[in-house]
Scaffold this motif. Structure first.
Motif, mmCIF file in Angstrom:
data_model
loop_
_atom_site.group_PDB
_atom_site.id
_atom_site.type_symbol
_atom_site.label_atom_id
_atom_site.label_comp_id
_atom_site.label_asym_id
_atom_site.label_seq_id
_atom_site.Cartn_x
_atom_site.Cartn_y
_atom_site.Cartn_z
ATOM 1 N N ARG A 145 43.453 12.589 35.117
ATOM 2 C CA ARG A 145 43.338 14.140 35.072
ATOM 3 C C ARG A 145 43.629 14.512 33.780
ATOM 4 O O ARG A 145 44.726 14.405 33.114
ATOM 5 C CB ARG A 145 44.515 14.692 35.995
ATOM 6 C CG ARG A 145 44.677 16.198 35.917
ATOM 7 C CD ARG A 145 45.339 16.784 37.242
ATOM 8 N NE ARG A 145 44.494 16.646 38.471
ATOM 9 C CZ ARG A 145 44.502 17.287 39.580
ATOM 10 N NH1 ARG A 145 45.936 17.606 39.786
ATOM 11 N NH2 ARG A 145 43.849 17.155 40.336
ATOM 12 N N THR A 200 41.936 22.137 33.561
ATOM 13 C CA THR A 200 41.938 20.597 33.848
ATOM 14 C C THR A 200 40.485 20.221 34.378
ATOM 15 O O THR A 200 39.757 21.094 34.908
ATOM 16 C CB THR A 200 42.876 20.610 35.179
ATOM 17 O OG1 THR A 200 44.214 21.296 34.838
ATOM 18 C CG2 THR A 200 43.051 19.270 35.890
ATOM 19 N N ASP A 233 38.850 16.552 36.199
ATOM 20 C CA ASP A 233 39.169 15.232 36.707
ATOM 21 C C ASP A 233 38.170 14.101 36.741
ATOM 22 O O ASP A 233 36.878 14.640 36.966
ATOM 23 C CB ASP A 233 39.625 15.615 38.243
ATOM 24 C CG ASP A 233 40.855 16.192 38.414
ATOM 25 O OD1 ASP A 233 41.781 16.038 37.748
ATOM 26 O OD2 ASP A 233 41.142 16.813 39.620
#
Length: 536
Positions: free
Chosen positions: A154, A163, A165
């Motif tokens: 992450r 963010t 992932d």
């Protein structure tokens, strides 16, 4: 934490032993990386500084159970089963900063969970013949290894909170089998013949799945499944004879190996080779002995190193095999001189080793900031050096063992027609102090090990030196109760693309040993460490 019991039961011709072990391991490493893009248009990803802390935890259970049957003094049957089950957890935290201001700093966290399973079954038959020294051995083994891991990366911007992932899943399944037959017999007072044959087989499957992307990189969505196997057959013989004051030991091994790779239509490297050897020994004096020898050996690539599939390890790093990777062969010429004295002994070995198609790795930078590592055959390598060893007693209770190595390495890299030379060196000191008898109360033993490894230069990488040390103290309180304490410390800075890793720090182990039987016994050798935890 390591908990282990090792009961043994003997009744008549049967002996049964087992050693269930529960283990728990923890390790923390710190890393600093300075990565720079040196050529091409700046990609805005590669030039960076990283500061990481990684914690590894592992738990599991292992056991080895063996059954031995001895119908008489000259024959024995044995079978053993070894199993290991465990899981690991890797947690990492990395701060990433652009060295050229091309991107905003961000944090990367890693959470990886994995499980591994190992099973190994072996059996052998051993029979002594009518002649003294005549021996027949038949052995077979079957092993299976499975490892499954899921890693989540992450990445979070330090300024905007955005963010991304990336999930990486990997699975390994490996099955191996082996059969071996050996026979040795004397042919006279000074002659002896040894012969044997072996068959080995291995099958490996690699499964990788990647989904998602990093903050700065494109999507890394992929799925791959690569498998392959190899079969190897060998026959070998050695003859030991005496000619005057010279002891001769010529030998010959015939070995054939072939690979079958699923994604390449079954095509894979294969060859049949001859491996001669010769050892000549002569007593130079009452205390000095000289040995000169020649041997030829081969090393083959792992099935995973033959896979052309790109296997992601993170958003910016991947590995890819090389289907054209061939074996490396080494011709070794050695001369050893040994002196055995009443108090001190000495060994000195000079060697000249020529390795063809030596294994190494290349590092390539692909678009999107992806660094890819691949194995290659990097031409010819020549190692010339000395091994020296000195051992003996400093007092009736204190023994020492000092070893050292100095090697000059010369490479002729066929890939780019380049030549380079480097020097490698290492040393180890062991001090062992013992007071009393091992089975008696009050017995004390102190063992100190200090090891130094000098820097190593490879094709595209360099590793700096490192030192590790350990101290073990053993004390017996009663004929049944003893304590073994071990303290170790390692300093390991490694230089790789301007990378510094600080590995395992100080470690303390306490083993409390209690004997169930009534008859006092010497302390058993220190139990092996817990099985290493796979990390990917």
């Amino acid at each position: 934490v390591l908990a282990r019991v090792a009961p043994t039961w003997t009744q008549g011709r049967w002996t049964v032993s087992t050693s269930p072990t529960f283990f728990r391991q923890r390790q923390e490493t710190r890393s600093e990386v300075e990565r720079r893009q040196l050529t091409g248009i700046p990609d805005g990803v590669t030039s960076r500084d990283e500061d990481s802390v990684t914690k590894v935890r592992g738990t599991g259970f292992a056991q080895r159970t063996q059954v031995v049957y001895r119908p008489d003094q000259k024959r024995s049957w044995s079978a053993a089963i070894v199993t290991t089950r465990g899981r690991n957890r890797i947690a990492g935290d990395t701060e990433v900063v652009a060295s050229d201001g091309a991107f905003a700093p961000y944090d990367q966290t890693l959470l990886q969970k994995g499980t591994f399973r190992v099973g190994h079954l072996s059996a052998d038959y051993r029979a002594e013949g009518k002649k003294p020294g005549e021996l027949l051995t038949v052995a077979g083994a079957l092993a299976r290894f499975n490892y499954d891991a899921t890693a989540k990366f992450r990445e979070t911007s330090s300024v905007g909170g955005l963010t991304r992932d990336l999930d990486v899943e990997a699975a390994i399944e490996n099955v191996t089998g082996t059969l071996k037959l050996d026979y040795a017999t004397p042919l006279g007072k000074t002659q002896r013949l040894s012969a044997g044959a072996s068959a080995d087989w291995s099958d490996r499957t690699l499964i990788d799945r990647t989904v998602g992307r990093g903050l700065l990189t494109p999507a890394r969505n992929s799925f791959s499944r690569f498998g392959g196997d190899y079969s190897e057959y060998a026959a070998y013989a050695t003859f030991q004879g005496q000619v005057g004051d010279w002891k001769l030991l010529p030998g010959l091994r015939v070995q054939s190996r072939s690979y079958s790779l699923d994604d390449l239509g079954g095509d894979g490297p294969s060859s049949t080779d001859l491996f001669p050897s010769l050892f000549v020994e002569r007593k130079l004096s009452r205390t000095w002995t000289g040995v000169v020898s020649y041997s030829r050996r081969i090393a083959w690539a792992d099935i995973g190193d033959l896979s052309p599939v790109l296997r992601y390890q993170s958003a910016t790093f991947a590995m890819r095999g090389n289907p054209a990777l061939g074996p490396e062969t080494t011709d070794a010429f050695e001369a050893r001189f040994s002196r055995v004295g009443k108090v001190h002994s000495f060994d000195l070995t000079a060697y000249h080793r020529i390795t063809h198609d030596t294994f190494d790795r290349t590092i390539a930078l692909l678009p999107g900031g992806l660094v890819v590592s691949s194995p290659i055959n990097a031409g010819k390598r020549i190692d010339q050096g000395l091994d020296a060893g000195l051992r003996g007693r400093l007092s009736p209770s204190l023994r020492y063992n000092l070893t050292g190595n100095l090697t000059s390495v010369s490479r002729d890299v066929g890939l780019i027609g380049n030549r380079d030379r480097s020097t490698q060196y290492r040393g180890k000191l062991q001090l062992d102090y013992a007071q009393g008898k091992a089975a008696d109360p009050g017995y004390d033993q102190l063992t100190f090990n200090l090891r130094y490894e000098g820097p190593v230069t490879n094709f595209q990488t360099k590793r700096s030196d490192f030192v590790d040390a350990d101290l073990t103290w053993t004390h017996r309180f009663t004929p049944k109760l003893a304590l073994v304490t071990s303290v170790s410390k390692t300093r390991t800075p490694f230089l790789y693309e301007r990378r510094l890793d600080e590995g395992q720090g100080r470690t303390v182990r306490l083993n409390l040993i209690y004997q169930l039987g009534d008859k006092p016994q010497p302390l058993p050798p220190q139990a092996p460490s817990a099985p290493s935890i796979p990390t990917g």
